[in-house]
Design a protein around this motif. Structure first.
Motif, short mmCIF file in Angstrom:
data_model
loop_
_atom_site.label_atom_id
_atom_site.label_comp_id
_atom_site.label_asym_id
_atom_site.label_seq_id
_atom_site.Cartn_x
_atom_site.Cartn_y
_atom_site.Cartn_z
N SER A 81 0.83 -1.22 0.00
CA SER A 81 0.00 0.00 0.00
C SER A 81 0.85 1.25 0.00
N THR A 82 2.14 1.07 0.24
CA THR A 82 3.06 2.21 0.17
C THR A 82 4.39 1.78 -0.43
N LEU A 83 5.09 2.75 -0.98
CA LEU A 83 6.47 2.52 -1.41
C LEU A 83 7.36 3.27 -0.43
N ALA A 84 8.44 2.63 -0.04
CA ALA A 84 9.35 3.23 0.94
C ALA A 84 10.42 4.05 0.23
N GLY A 85 10.66 5.25 0.77
CA GLY A 85 11.66 6.13 0.17
C GLY A 85 12.73 6.52 1.18
N PRO A 86 13.51 7.54 0.86
CA PRO A 86 14.61 7.98 1.73
C PRO A 86 14.09 8.50 3.08
N SER A 87 14.89 8.32 4.09
CA SER A 87 14.60 8.86 5.43
C SER A 87 13.21 8.48 5.92
N SER A 88 12.85 7.23 5.72
CA SER A 88 11.57 6.69 6.19
C SER A 88 10.36 7.35 5.56
N SER A 89 10.57 8.05 4.48
CA SER A 89 9.42 8.63 3.78
C SER A 89 8.72 7.55 2.97
N SER A 90 7.51 7.82 2.58
CA SER A 90 6.75 6.84 1.80
C SER A 90 5.78 7.56 0.89
N ILE A 91 5.26 6.79 -0.06
CA ILE A 91 4.24 7.34 -0.95
C ILE A 91 3.23 6.22 -1.21
N GLY A 92 1.97 6.59 -1.31
CA GLY A 92 0.92 5.59 -1.43
C GLY A 92 0.82 4.96 -2.81
N ILE A 93 0.36 3.72 -2.85
CA ILE A 93 0.09 3.03 -4.11
C ILE A 93 -1.19 2.22 -3.92
N SER A 94 -2.04 2.23 -4.90
CA SER A 94 -3.34 1.55 -4.77
C SER A 94 -3.87 1.25 -6.17
N GLY A 95 -5.15 0.88 -6.23
CA GLY A 95 -5.81 0.68 -7.52
C GLY A 95 -5.17 -0.39 -8.38
N TYR A 96 -4.81 -1.51 -7.75
CA TYR A 96 -4.15 -2.57 -8.53
C TYR A 96 -5.13 -3.22 -9.50
N GLY A 97 -4.62 -3.56 -10.65
CA GLY A 97 -5.39 -4.33 -11.61
C GLY A 97 -4.48 -5.35 -12.28
N TYR A 98 -5.07 -6.38 -12.84
CA TYR A 98 -4.23 -7.42 -13.47
C TYR A 98 -4.78 -7.82 -14.83
N CYS A 99 -3.90 -8.39 -15.62
CA CYS A 99 -4.26 -9.07 -16.86
C CYS A 99 -3.57 -10.43 -16.84
N TYR A 100 -4.30 -11.47 -17.27
CA TYR A 100 -3.67 -12.79 -17.38
C TYR A 100 -3.88 -13.28 -18.80
N SER A 101 -2.84 -13.89 -19.37
CA SER A 101 -2.95 -14.42 -20.73
C SER A 101 -2.04 -15.64 -20.89
N GLN A 102 -2.49 -16.54 -21.75
CA GLN A 102 -1.63 -17.68 -22.10
C GLN A 102 -0.63 -17.26 -23.18
N ASN A 103 -0.86 -16.12 -23.76
CA ASN A 103 0.05 -15.59 -24.78
C ASN A 103 0.83 -14.42 -24.20
N ASN A 104 1.98 -14.20 -24.76
CA ASN A 104 2.87 -13.19 -24.20
C ASN A 104 2.52 -11.79 -24.72
N THR A 105 1.27 -11.41 -24.52
CA THR A 105 0.86 -10.06 -24.91
C THR A 105 -0.31 -9.61 -24.04
N ASN A 106 -0.31 -8.33 -23.67
CA ASN A 106 -1.35 -7.81 -22.79
C ASN A 106 -2.12 -6.66 -23.40
N THR A 107 -1.83 -6.39 -24.64
CA THR A 107 -2.42 -5.19 -25.23
C THR A 107 -3.93 -5.27 -25.42
N ALA A 108 -4.47 -6.48 -25.58
CA ALA A 108 -5.92 -6.61 -25.81
C ALA A 108 -6.68 -6.82 -24.51
#
Lengths: 155, 175
Positions: free
Chosen positions: B94-121
């Motif tokens: 939910s956060t990325l760790a930065g210098p001097s114990s600082s952090s920044i938020g990350i959210s809104g994860y999404g995924y794509c799964y494919s049997q082929n090596n392409t995610n454009t569609a």
């Protein structure tokens, strides 16, 4: 009457001798199947003939002192329900024999070629065989099986 | 009587010859065993590419990388042909760790799964830490690909300058 009596007497005399001349026999009995156990796709598994309780065991019982030739029919793969195959291979020390059915006195030999040995005074030898299984990474989980045969012939 | 004696002699000789043949014959015996093994298919997931956001500015906007974008994080999966798999987002930070114990938020994860090596569609599907993706399978050649995108929060006006990182952990199992 006298000829019949004579014939009966001769048969009585001959009977023990006939029993003593029963033809020699040769048998190969299966004592244990060859079980490689659990394998992981992509990881080869080698089973030496005497280092596992899962190698195949044959018992040869034949005429004391007779020389017998052993010929294996070795599978190069075993099959699974989904059509997959596990490759098998055998090396120069994949088989061994023992007159005492012991892991101490066993003598290794190459099961890929005919092999001759002399039966001991009790006429019994135990033959064990292992091998290498090479399951590919692409195999589907499941049970794989095949057959392996040993033919023994007196020489 | 003479005739009977001849028959008897012939009988005895026949027995003797029979015994000699038995001793000289070749004996053969054959036995067959089964050869068996139980195989557990192998399955491996490896890092196919990190999710790298472009640089953001203090007090500026955040950044979004969709799972269907070229910069998405990627997991390569290999196993048995047509193997059914379950993918678990074991850890999505939910956060990325930065210098001097600082952090920044990350959210809104999404995924794509494919049997082929392409995610454009692909149209990404939302996923949260701890969620599982079931009902997927590897290709006929035993391959699968997972892409993950996310939204990086807008940095504060006093956000510490530097690099921010965290790890995502993806677990793949055969059901």
């Amino acid at each position: 009457m006298r000829p019949r009596f004579l014939l009966f007497a001769l048969l009585l005399i001959a009977a023990p001798a006939l029993r003593g001349q029963s033809p020699p026999s040769l048998r190969v009995n299966v004592l244990r199947q060859l079980e490689f156990g659990s394998l992981i796709g992509g990881v080869d598994a080698t089973m030496a003939p005497a280092d596992s309780k899962a190698t195949a065991l044959f018992e040869i019982i034949g005429p004391a002192g007779a020389t017998v030739q052993l010929v294996f029919t070795l599978p190069d793969q075993i099959s699974g329900e989904g059509g997959g195959k596990v490759a098998l291979s055998f090396g120069p020390q994949s088989a061994a024999y023992s007159v005492n059915e012991s892991s101490v006195d066993n003598i290794p030999f190459d099961p890929r070629a005919p092999f001759s040995l002399k039966l001991p005074p009790n006429g019994r030898v135990v033959v064990m065989i292992g091998g290498m299984a090479r399951p590919s990474r692409q195999l589907i989980s499941g049970r794989y099986s095949g057959n392996l045969s040993l033919a023994v012939t007196t020489q | 009587m003479k005739g009977f004696t001849s028959k008897l002699a012939l009988t005895a000789a026949a027995i003797a010859v029979s015994g000699a043949v038995a001793n000289a014959q070749t004996l053969t015996s054959v036995a067959t065993v089964s050869v068996s093994a139980t195989v557990t298919a192998s399955l491996a997931a490896t890092n196919g590419g990190n999710l790298n956001f472009p640089a953001v500015i203090q007090g500026g906007s955040g950044s979004t990388i969709l799972a269907s974008a070229s910069g998405a994080g990627k997991v390569n999966i290999v196993g048995a042909n047509n193997q059914g798999i379950t993918i678990t987002a074991t850890t999505l930070p939910s956060t990325l760790a930065g210098p001097s114990s600082s952090s920044i938020g990350i959210s809104g994860y999404g995924y794509c799964y494919s049997q082929n090596n392409t995610n454009t569609a692909c149209s990404p599907t939302a996923i949260a830490s701890g969620n599982t993706i079931s009902g997927q399978a590897l290709s006929g050649t035993g391959n699968g690909y997972l892409w993950i995108g996310a939204v990086l929060a807008a940095p504060a006006s006093n956000q510490t300058v530097g690099s921010y990182t965290a790890n995502m952990t993806i677990t793949v199992t055969a059901p």
